[in-house]
Every structure is written in C-alpha cells, then in structure tokens.
Motif scaffolding. Structure first.
Motif, short mmCIF file in Angstrom:
data_model
loop_
_atom_site.label_atom_id
_atom_site.label_comp_id
_atom_site.label_asym_id
_atom_site.label_seq_id
_atom_site.Cartn_x
_atom_site.Cartn_y
_atom_site.Cartn_z
N LYS A 535 0.85 -1.20 0.00
CA LYS A 535 0.00 0.00 0.00
C LYS A 535 0.88 1.25 0.00
CE LYS A 535 -3.81 1.97 2.75
NZ LYS A 535 -4.65 1.75 3.96
N THR A 537 0.29 5.51 0.33
CA THR A 537 -0.65 6.61 0.60
C THR A 537 0.13 7.92 0.53
OG1 THR A 537 -1.97 5.20 2.04
CG2 THR A 537 -2.31 7.59 2.21
N LYS A 539 -0.20 12.28 0.22
CA LYS A 539 -0.97 13.53 0.24
C LYS A 539 -0.06 14.65 -0.24
CE LYS A 539 -3.69 16.64 3.12
NZ LYS A 539 -3.01 17.89 2.77
N SER A 556 -0.01 0.08 -9.27
CA SER A 556 -1.42 -0.31 -9.35
C SER A 556 -1.58 -1.61 -10.13
CB SER A 556 -2.22 0.81 -10.02
OG SER A 556 -3.55 0.42 -10.27
N GLU A 561 -2.21 -1.22 -3.47
CA GLU A 561 -3.30 -0.26 -3.21
C GLU A 561 -2.69 1.13 -3.10
OE1 GLU A 561 -6.41 0.95 0.37
OE2 GLU A 561 -5.55 -1.07 0.32
N ASN A 563 -3.50 5.16 -2.57
CA ASN A 563 -4.45 6.20 -2.16
C ASN A 563 -3.77 7.55 -2.25
OD1 ASN A 563 -6.85 4.66 -1.23
ND2 ASN A 563 -5.37 3.75 0.17
N THR A 574 -7.52 8.57 -13.85
CA THR A 574 -8.27 7.49 -13.21
C THR A 574 -9.27 6.92 -14.21
OG1 THR A 574 -9.84 9.11 -12.33
CG2 THR A 574 -8.00 8.47 -10.91
N ARG A 581 -6.31 0.35 -9.31
CA ARG A 581 -6.18 0.27 -7.85
C ARG A 581 -5.79 1.61 -7.23
NH1 ARG A 581 -5.89 -4.89 -5.57
NH2 ARG A 581 -6.01 -6.58 -7.09
N ARG A 583 -6.92 5.35 -6.00
CA ARG A 583 -8.04 6.19 -5.58
C ARG A 583 -7.51 7.60 -5.34
NH1 ARG A 583 -10.76 6.39 0.30
NH2 ARG A 583 -12.47 7.83 -0.15
N LEU A 647 -9.10 10.59 3.56
CA LEU A 647 -9.50 9.60 2.56
C LEU A 647 -10.91 9.08 2.81
CD1 LEU A 647 -6.15 7.64 2.31
CD2 LEU A 647 -7.24 8.88 0.44
#
Length: 665
Positions: A535, A537, A539, A556, A561, A563, A574, A581, A583, A647
């Motif tokens: 994963k 993540t 920002k 992906s 995963e 994010n 997207t 995968r 988001r 999220l």
C-alpha cells in the motif's frame, strides 16, 4: 509506450471549478461562499499571468512547426479547450452570483447594486458627495481616440471605456479610458432609512457621475475592461547581484506582454476591435466577461453589524499543544522528545517560541533557516534580527524567486542584512523550497542540535488557514544531515558539485529524493508480487512528474493499493486499466490543504515522511526540497490517522481533523 496523462492546465481548472462549487453550496455560510467567489477570481488571474503565457507561446511555435510538439506539450486543441472551459466557468460564476448570492443577500436586507440600476436615493446623495470629495481627484482620463496619445494599461488594473460626444457635435464619437482607482475601497455602503443595508460598486459610483467629469459631453456608454500581463519572468539564470536583478525583474513583470484582455461582453464589436488594436491584443487573448471585473475584491464585501454568526464559519480556536505550553524552555523539551504540530488546528506559538528562544538563549551560538515566503509582519524574521544583534551567528537562505512574494522577501532581506544576519540568496537555475531551521547550542565541549522541518512556510499569517505539519526534533542523524544541507546551501553551487553529500535520513531533491521515492514504491511492488500486503498513501498539492506517475501506474497494475489526496493539479488519469487500484481524493474546504505526507506500508513496518515536496517537474528536478522521516511511533500514527480521515470523507475531513486534534492533545 506513451504514459496516459491528463493535461495539467485542465486539471488545475477543474480544481478552480471545485472552488467555484463551494460558492454554490448552500451549506457553506453566505459570506464564506462570497469569499470562494473571490478565491476563484484570484486564482484565475494568476492562471492568466503564469500559465497562459506558456500555453500561448507553445501554441505559436506549433503553428509554424507542428512537429515540435513534445509528448506533454499542449496542442492548439488544448488551448481552445482551456479557453472554452474558462468561459463555461465564468458563465457559471455569473449564474451563481446573480441567481444565488444576490438573492440570498437580499433576503437578509443586504442590497448589493449589481447592474445598470438606479441607486437608492439616500445612497445617491452619499455617493455624489463621496465622488466629488474622494474619487474625482484620483481619476486620470485618457482620450484614446486621439491617436497621438500613448497609454500603457497597468496589469490587472480596472478601467472604464467611455464613449461620448461633444454636446455641440453629437455625431462625433470620442473614446476615453477612465481608471477605477485601486487605492479606494471597491464597495461603498450605507444603512438607509428603509432598514436595509445598501452596497454599491465603486465602478458604478464613477459611471453615474461621469457627467461631472466630462462637462459639455453626452455620455453614451461605459464598459469595464482589464488587461492581464505575463508574470512568468525568467529569474533562473541570474549570475550577478541577485538582489538587484530580482528587483529589476519585478519591475519588468508589470510591463509584460498581454495574456488576457477581459471585457464586458455587452461591448460592441467595433469598440472591442479598436481596443484590441490599440493595446496590441491578439484574438485568442480576448476574453468576454461581465459588467464587473476583479471580483476577487468580493473578499472585502462589507459585512453589516449585527448579522447572524451563521454568515461566517464559526470562529476556530486553535488548541494549545500541552507539552510545549507546559515547558519552560522549548529547546530543552525538543532535546527530550520529538514534537509535531498540526496547523491550523493547533496554535503556531511553538514555532514562534523556537526562534524567539534561540534569539536570547545565551548558549545558542548558531541559527540556520530557509525562508521562502516571509510574512509581511514576520515575528520570525524579527527574532532572527534580534539573534544577530545578540551576537549569534545567524545564517538565512532567502529565496528571492518566490513568485509574487519577491518584493516582501527583499524588504526583509535588507533589514536582516543591516542587523548582521548572513544572507544567502537564490541559487542560479534553482529554487530552494525546503522549510528547515536548525539551532546549535553549546553544552560545554559539545553541541546540542534542535531541528525544525515543516510542510509549509515559516509564515505566521498563512499558518492560520493553511493545513500543514511541523516537526521539532533533536534526532542526531536528522539534525547532522540538516547541517550538511545548510553547508551546501552556503556554497550556492549546483548540486552536481556536491554529489558526494550522503543523506540517509532526509530525502533531499537533487540528491536522493527521486531515487528513494522510487525505491520505496518498488518495494511495495515486490511485496504485492509476493502476495504480501502492499500500500502507498500520498498527500500532496500537485501530481505532475511523469516518472512518478508511471511508477504509480506500475504499482497499481502489480496489485499495490494506492491512495492519493491531491489538492490541485493531478495529471494521473483514473478510470483506466493502469489506475484500477488508484483512488484519488480532492479536498476543498475552509482551509487550504497544503501538507505533503508520504506513507509506505512496507509489509507492516510503515515508513512515514513529511516535507515540502510536491511531485511536479519543478519540485523534483529544479528545486531543493526536503522531506523528513517521522520516527516517533505516536507522531507517526497521528499523521496516518489524519490522512485516513481525509481519505474516508474528503468533504467533512477538516471538521473531523479538528475534533481529532482536540482529542489527541
């Protein structure tokens, strides 16, 4: 194989449209909706000053050489799509303002005159006096119909184009430009006897009283115009006196070539063509608008006294960081443990204390800091001045190329230099965007180091409404690498001259940042291929760098995963197989999302970084950026929790984070 990418300018325009949607949201307090209209207009002005020149320039090249287009170059079709998008958004802006905002104001007795309507009698009496005593002296009519008259419209200044005729020769048409003085308030207000609160645009005050300005003339029509000029001045190759060269560049910016001629759509074509020829404006730079321009001034719309508090967001009270507040000496506390602030949910006081304590602590001998955007009344800059006068060795890297803040940075630079601060100016061809500070205290024959690394500027003004994180640390590895970074910055050399610098904790753009981010994503890909949890993540404010987008697609497709919380520009597509995968969440709310956080799962041994770097070409390839690992488990969890809230519900995230921060302290 071409990497699927979304055009950066269209992506930015979609972000600005999200700002506009906030103005249409009835759940947002009324005057806050008006502020979002102001922000939309201000953003669009900057787009035309900074991005539109590049789009127009590339378009001109492609007209002569279609083969010159690169993979990411905007095409002529892109230019048209950009212009069409802007026109649609401006039409929507008008519908929101006239169809939603004005009626909502009227329901509360606030009568904003909008359009060619007769002002309230009491307001008419007041405005006549105001025009004759305050406005008329600021007006400087320019007779454009007299060909020998040369005139250079100021950047983003407002003008009325007035058509008139002498009373003695009504068949003769004259064209006169009348400035709308920027030094006067844009709105006039009056509590009238009808218990309503009347507001008029300064533009209309001038329109109504044009006969006083042009005695002996028949006034036919008046139309508002605004000329936006190119602000993207190349300051990267400055070799001599950087301070002097930047000051010169700032002056030249206001003389840049036109990028947008905004006019009232009701203006006749013949008059429009006359003005375009007179001011040397191309067809694709002509943009129709409404009766009023510079609606960023709506941020200053008068708010009548006694209106319900629901007109504005409830006043936010930043919470106090308990450990910092309880500590007699913040620098001593930092030596015992790391601290993390979450702005603007927590008070900015610990940052101010960091610098003010360092300025007077007798054991502090050296202070280093990078400053990108300095607050106009900066307490931090003042503390650095005091530190230098107190005999400490203060070294400040000031980025003179911080767009639109150059003049303020120069002003503070001169003050600090006069006080004895050692000033380091911009590196040619590169911006320093890192947000770092280091304090060295002598302890007998040893030193202790206190470091400060933030995701946003050391600026107490923006700290009230930018969401950022600030890490205080005395971690030996991190602070020693910060010292290495400051030694490099003092050289003002290109990074390749200091290729031998090794950073094991910090991620520093131009040295190891791109490589380390790539390696950490590759590690997640390897875990996914082994059937392990994987994963990523992230920002950030902007996502545009091609190699990093390609790496996210690769992750992906491998089963990782991904994010993303991306506030503004997002060139990752997207809804395609490569991003199945991935988001993406965009947050536009009360505060400006500004923090950069990077979380890599690492098979349960998560690594968390925060810092100044977006994933843009400029950040990763043409700037000095710094990201720092967050090692303290509790602080690491706080960052993970905050990003998880964003999220989970981008719309309500800021309120949820406010509650979360109140609980953790």
């Amino acid at each position: 194989m071409a990497i699927p990418l979304y055009n950066r300018d269209l992506s930015w325009l979609s972000f600005n449209h999200r700002v506009l949607q906030m103005a249409a949201d009835s759940q947002v307090p009324l005057y806050e909706r008006i502020k979002f209209l102001s922000i939309f207009s201000s953003n669009l002005d900057e787009f035309f000053r900074v991005r539109m020149p590049a789009i127009l320039a590339i378009n001109k090249v492609l007209e002569h050489d279609p083969e010159a287009a690169g993979e990411e170059s905007p095409t002529p079709e892109t230019l048209q799509e950009v212009l069409d998008t802007i026109n649609r958004q401006q039409e929507e802006y008008g519908r929101i303002f006239t169809g939603m905002i004005l009626p909502a104001l009227q329901q509360h007795g606030i009568m904003l005159s909008y359009g060619p309507v007769q002002p309230h009698p009491e307001l008419a009496t007041f405005t006549r006096s105001y025009f004759q005593t305050a406005v008329q002296a600021c007006l400087q009519p320019v007779w454009l119909s007299q060909r020998h008259k040369k005139f250079f419209p100021e950047n983003n200044a407002l003008y009325l184009v007035v058509t008139l005729s002498p009373q003695t020769a009504p068949d003769i048409r004259e064209i006169v430009l009348v400035n709308i003085p920027a030094g006067l308030k844009r709105f006039l207000s009056l509590d009238a006897a009808d218990d309503q609160y009347h507001i008029a645009f300064l533009d209309d005050v001038i329109r109504v009283h044009l006969p006083y300005l042009f005695r002996g003339y028949i006034i036919h029509d008046s139309y508002c115009i605004k000329l936006t000029r190119n602000a993207e001045i190349d300051m990267d190759e400055m070799k001599g006196d950087v301070l002097e060269e930047v000051e010169t560049a700032i002056r030249k910016r206001e003389l840049g070539v036109p990028t947008r001629f905004l006019y009232d759509a009701a203006m006749p074509l013949s008059l429009r063509n006359f003005l375009a020829a007179r001011f040397d404006v191309a067809d694709n730079e002509m943009v129709p608008g409404g009766r009023y321009h510079n609606l960023k001034d709506l941020a200053d719309l008068p708010l009548p006294a006694g209106l319900p508090g629901a007109f504005l967001y409830p006043k936010a009270k930043p919470v106090v960081h308990p450990e910092a507040a309880a500590a007699d000496y913040l620098l001593d506390l930092i030596q015992r443990r790391d601290l993390l602030l979450h702005l603007p949910y927590e008070q900015y006081d610990p940052v101010l204390r960091f610098f003010s304590e360092a300025a007077v602590d007798p054991d502090v001998e050296e202070i280093y800091v990078t400053l990108y955007r300095i607050a106009s009344g900066s307490q931090i800059a003042q503390a650095l001045i005091s530190a230098a006068r107190n005999g400490k060795a203060v070294t400040v890297f000031v980025e003179l190329k911080a767009r639109f803040d150059e003049a303020n940075n120069i002003r503070w630079s001169k003050k600090m230099k006069e006080a004895g601060v050692k000033l380091i100016y911009s590196i040619p061809g590169m911006k320093v965007h890192a947000k770092t500070a280091l304090v060295k205290r002598r302890r007998g024959y040893q030193w202790d180091y206190s470091g400060l690394i933030a995701t946003g500027n050391f600026n107490e003004s923006t700290a009230r409404f930018y969401t950022d994180h600030v890490l205080f640390t005395s971690h030996a590895g991190i602070t020693r690498e910060m010292e290495l970074l400051f030694l490099y910055l003092q050289s003002r050399e290109q990074p390749m001259a200091y290729h031998f610098l090794q950073f094991g904790h910090l991620l520093v753009a131009q040295f190891n940042m791109l490589t380390r981010f790539t390696e950490m994503i590759d590690r997640e890909i390897a875990h996914a291929q082994q059937g392990l949890p994987a994963k990523v993540t992230i920002k950030i404010n902007n996502l545009q760098e091609k190699a990093m987008i390609a790496k996210l697609y690769e992750a992906s497709e491998a089963g990782v995963e991904v994010n993303l919380v991306v506030r503004s520009i997002n060139c990752l597509l997207t809804g395609i197989p490569e991003s199945s995968r991935i988001r993406v969440v965009r947050i536009v709310d009360r505060y400006l999302e500004h923090a950069r956080v990077f979380i890599f799962h690492n098979n349960g041994r998560e690594e968390v970084y925060m810092g100044s770097a977006d994933w843009m070409n400029r950040n990763l390839h043409r700037r000095i950026e710094v990201c720092v690992p967050v090692y303290h488990a509790t602080l690491q969890q706080q960052l993970k929790d905050i990003v998880a809230l964003q999220l989970a519900d981008g719309r309500q995230a800021q309120q949820a984070i406010q509650t979360y921060v109140q609980n953790i302290v």
